[in-house]
Design a protein around this motif. Sequence first.
Motif, PDB file in Angstrom:
ATOM      1  N   ALA A  39      -5.519  -0.220   2.696  1.00 11.20           N
ATOM      2  CA  ALA A  39      -5.299  -0.994   3.929  1.00 11.20           C
ATOM      3  C   ALA A  39      -5.670  -2.475   3.751  1.00 11.20           C
ATOM      4  O   ALA A  39      -5.243  -3.331   4.516  1.00 11.20           O
ATOM      5  CB  ALA A  39      -6.100  -0.386   5.075  1.00 11.20           C
ATOM      6  N   LYS A  40      -6.450  -2.766   2.696  1.00  8.98           N
ATOM      7  CA  LYS A  40      -6.844  -4.168   2.453  1.00  8.98           C
ATOM      8  C   LYS A  40      -5.661  -5.025   2.024  1.00  8.98           C
ATOM      9  O   LYS A  40      -5.707  -6.243   2.090  1.00  8.98           O
ATOM     10  CB  LYS A  40      -7.880  -4.222   1.315  1.00  8.98           C
ATOM     11  CG  LYS A  40      -9.230  -3.680   1.670  1.00  8.98           C
ATOM     12  CD  LYS A  40     -10.141  -3.878   0.454  1.00  8.98           C
ATOM     13  CE  LYS A  40     -11.384  -3.026   0.570  1.00  8.98           C
ATOM     14  NZ  LYS A  40     -11.994  -2.778  -0.741  1.00  8.98           N
ATOM     15  N   TYR A  41      -4.607  -4.367   1.534  1.00 11.19           N
ATOM     16  CA  TYR A  41      -3.478  -5.126   0.985  1.00 11.19           C
ATOM     17  C   TYR A  41      -2.379  -5.250   2.024  1.00 11.19           C
ATOM     18  O   TYR A  41      -1.950  -4.243   2.605  1.00 11.19           O
ATOM     19  CB  TYR A  41      -2.931  -4.432  -0.268  1.00 11.19           C
ATOM     20  CG  TYR A  41      -3.983  -4.272  -1.328  1.00 11.19           C
ATOM     21  CD1 TYR A  41      -4.318  -5.340  -2.163  1.00 11.19           C
ATOM     22  CD2 TYR A  41      -4.676  -3.074  -1.477  1.00 11.19           C
ATOM     23  CE1 TYR A  41      -5.308  -5.198  -3.131  1.00 11.19           C
ATOM     24  CE2 TYR A  41      -5.666  -2.926  -2.435  1.00 11.19           C
ATOM     25  CZ  TYR A  41      -5.979  -3.996  -3.258  1.00 11.19           C
ATOM     26  OH  TYR A  41      -6.956  -3.854  -4.202  1.00 11.19           O
ATOM     27  N   GLU A  42      -1.917  -6.487   2.227  1.00 17.65           N
ATOM     28  CA  GLU A  42      -0.912  -6.696   3.269  1.00 17.65           C
ATOM     29  C   GLU A  42       0.434  -6.107   2.855  1.00 17.65           C
ATOM     30  O   GLU A  42       1.090  -5.425   3.618  1.00 17.65           O
ATOM     31  CB  GLU A  42      -0.796  -8.192   3.540  1.00 17.65           C
ATOM     32  CG  GLU A  42      -0.133  -8.477   4.875  1.00 17.65           C
ATOM     33  CD  GLU A  42       0.193  -9.940   5.027  1.00 17.65           C
ATOM     34  OE1 GLU A  42      -0.641 -10.782   4.662  1.00 17.65           O
ATOM     35  OE2 GLU A  42       1.327 -10.209   5.496  1.00 17.65           O
ATOM     36  N   LYS A  43       0.805  -6.397   1.578  1.00 14.27           N
ATOM     37  CA  LYS A  43       2.106  -5.903   1.103  1.00 14.27           C
ATOM     38  C   LYS A  43       1.885  -4.894  -0.028  1.00 14.27           C
ATOM     39  O   LYS A  43       0.883  -4.949  -0.740  1.00 14.27           O
ATOM     40  CB  LYS A  43       2.948  -7.078   0.588  1.00 14.27           C
ATOM     41  CG  LYS A  43       3.380  -8.019   1.710  1.00 14.27           C
ATOM     42  CD  LYS A  43       4.367  -9.043   1.212  1.00 14.27           C
ATOM     43  CE  LYS A  43       5.674  -8.385   0.804  1.00 14.27           C
ATOM     44  NZ  LYS A  43       6.455  -9.194  -0.116  1.00 14.27           N
ATOM     45  N   ASP A  46       1.085  -6.215  -3.388  1.00  8.74           N
ATOM     46  CA  ASP A  46      -0.281  -6.733  -3.568  1.00  8.74           C
ATOM     47  C   ASP A  46      -1.213  -5.684  -4.189  1.00  8.74           C
ATOM     48  O   ASP A  46      -2.313  -6.005  -4.636  1.00  8.74           O
ATOM     49  CB  ASP A  46      -0.883  -7.179  -2.225  1.00  8.74           C
ATOM     50  CG  ASP A  46      -0.073  -8.295  -1.579  1.00  8.74           C
ATOM     51  OD1 ASP A  46       0.671  -8.979  -2.309  1.00  8.74           O
ATOM     52  OD2 ASP A  46      -0.173  -8.472  -0.344  1.00  8.74           O
ATOM     53  N   GLN A  47      -0.777  -4.417  -4.194  1.00 12.64           N
ATOM     54  CA  GLN A  47      -1.626  -3.349  -4.753  1.00 12.64           C
ATOM     55  C   GLN A  47      -1.491  -3.243  -6.278  1.00 12.64           C
ATOM     56  O   GLN A  47      -2.096  -2.377  -6.901  1.00 12.64           O
ATOM     57  CB  GLN A  47      -1.244  -1.993  -4.142  1.00 12.64           C
ATOM     58  CG  GLN A  47      -1.420  -1.907  -2.649  1.00 12.64           C
ATOM     59  CD  GLN A  47      -0.773  -0.636  -2.083  1.00 12.64           C
ATOM     60  OE1 GLN A  47      -0.378   0.265  -2.805  1.00 12.64           O
ATOM     61  NE2 GLN A  47      -0.654  -0.586  -0.771  1.00 12.64           N
ATOM     62  N   GLU A 104       9.777  -2.010   2.372  1.00 10.69           N
ATOM     63  CA  GLU A 104       8.534  -1.697   1.670  1.00 10.69           C
ATOM     64  C   GLU A 104       8.500  -0.197   1.356  1.00 10.69           C
ATOM     65  O   GLU A 104       8.831   0.628   2.219  1.00 10.69           O
ATOM     66  CB  GLU A 104       7.339  -2.041   2.573  1.00 10.69           C
ATOM     67  CG  GLU A 104       7.118  -3.526   2.757  1.00 10.69           C
ATOM     68  CD  GLU A 104       6.195  -4.112   1.701  1.00 10.69           C
ATOM     69  OE1 GLU A 104       6.609  -4.191   0.526  1.00 10.69           O
ATOM     70  OE2 GLU A 104       5.075  -4.489   2.041  1.00 10.69           O
ATOM     71  N   LYS A 235       7.094  -2.078  15.684  1.00 12.85           N
ATOM     72  CA  LYS A 235       6.365  -1.451  14.571  1.00 12.85           C
ATOM     73  C   LYS A 235       5.833  -0.061  14.983  1.00 12.85           C
ATOM     74  O   LYS A 235       5.924   0.904  14.212  1.00 12.85           O
ATOM     75  CB  LYS A 235       5.198  -2.360  14.186  1.00 12.85           C
ATOM     76  CG  LYS A 235       4.758  -2.238  12.767  1.00 12.85           C
ATOM     77  CD  LYS A 235       3.786  -3.339  12.416  1.00 12.85           C
ATOM     78  CE  LYS A 235       3.074  -2.959  11.128  1.00 12.85           C
ATOM     79  NZ  LYS A 235       1.946  -3.823  10.860  1.00 12.85           N
TER      80      LYS A 235
END
Length: 360
Positions: A39-43, A46-47, A104, A235
């Motif tokens: 959950a820390k990564y926006e996209k 980014d992981q 995504e 969303k």
Amino acid sequence: MRGLILAINPGSTSTKIAVFQKDVKVKQTNITHDATELAKYEKIADQFDFRKKQILEYLKKEGIKIEDFDCIVGRGGLLRPMPSGTYKVTDKMIEDLKIGFQGEHASNLGGIIAKSIANEIGKEAYIVDPVAVDEFEDIARISGIPEIKRRSLVHALNIKAVSRRVAKDLGKSLNDCNFIVAHLGGGISVAPLKKGKIVDVNNANESGPFSPERCGQVPVGDLVKLAFSGKYTQKELKKKMVGQAGLVGYLGTNDARVVEEMIKNGDKKAKLIFEAMCYQIGKEIGAASTVLFGNVDKIILTGGLAYSQRLVEYITDMVKFIADVVVIPGEDEMQALAEGAYRVLIGEEMAKIYEEEVKI
Ligand SMILES: Nc1ncnc2c1ncn2[C@@H]1O[C@H](COP(=O)(O)OP(=O)(O)OP(=O)(O)O)[C@@H](O)[C@H]1O
Ligand SMILES: CCCC(=O)O
């Protein structure tokens, strides 16, 4: 060439990795990721560092040197619409995986991580039959509203792999077979394969049967009303449609085994909902048979739900008049990835080049 292949399959909550010697699996592990960590990564892109580090740590722990791999293969993602096959991971593909060209999806990371590891050892990286495989005939693209196109998003990796298996058992090449494949997982794809090509599919995220967590096709007028009711943001509604609908929406669980237990305990609502899901799958198979003008060699039921005897019997009763039903429960995407890469390593198939196959 030793034929050592590393396969990487990033899912929404875990990363599966497997090591193959030629097309034989030597090791597999499923690295689960803490939801709060992800959950820390926006996209999704980014992981990358986080997931790659865990893969490399696993290989190190197992005493496997990355230099020993002949190639790395990753699950491909929501790329541009593309023909099926094994693809070399190229710069343009990486660019599209990073932005999530059609959206995504955790599998967008497969090609990115595979390429990065392959670059370190000077070998090739591949992806095989991504969700974006598009073999639609033009007639299947028309939706009924000019602004909206029907899109091919499909569990292509497992669908093609099981189809190749059944074709082989029939002593035929896949290109000579007409199948209807129902991939019955968390999402459901029902696809008619004409001479091996996926010429139509429901698109598991927005149409076809409802599934353990997704709504499938719902009455559009009522959906529009819900969308404008002020109860949900865009969303939130999307999340409800693909994560909180289907079995989850009606019964509070996405686990068909739990639903079967409820039925065994006399829960009438659970029975109705479970059978409604089977009914919608059977109906979609019937629709797919018309795409093939009834010329169907086999109907194939696959994915996790195909382990359910109750579900298989219900659907088989509905569709056996069309063709024989073959049941291949579960999925082995890791095997399918390795086989796709191995076909290229031994020269049985040429790796496709993304830029040559898609509209840029
Ligand atoms: N032995 C079983 N009997 C009945 N249902 C099962 C069994 N094993 C798994 N399932 C059901 O299969 C469904 C999940 O299937 P699967 O694991 O193929 O999906 P997934 O990989 O999470 O999603 P997707 O296939 O969309 O990528 C769940 O509803 C699960 O309860
Ligand atoms: C849309 C088909 C693929 C998936 O659900 O992951």
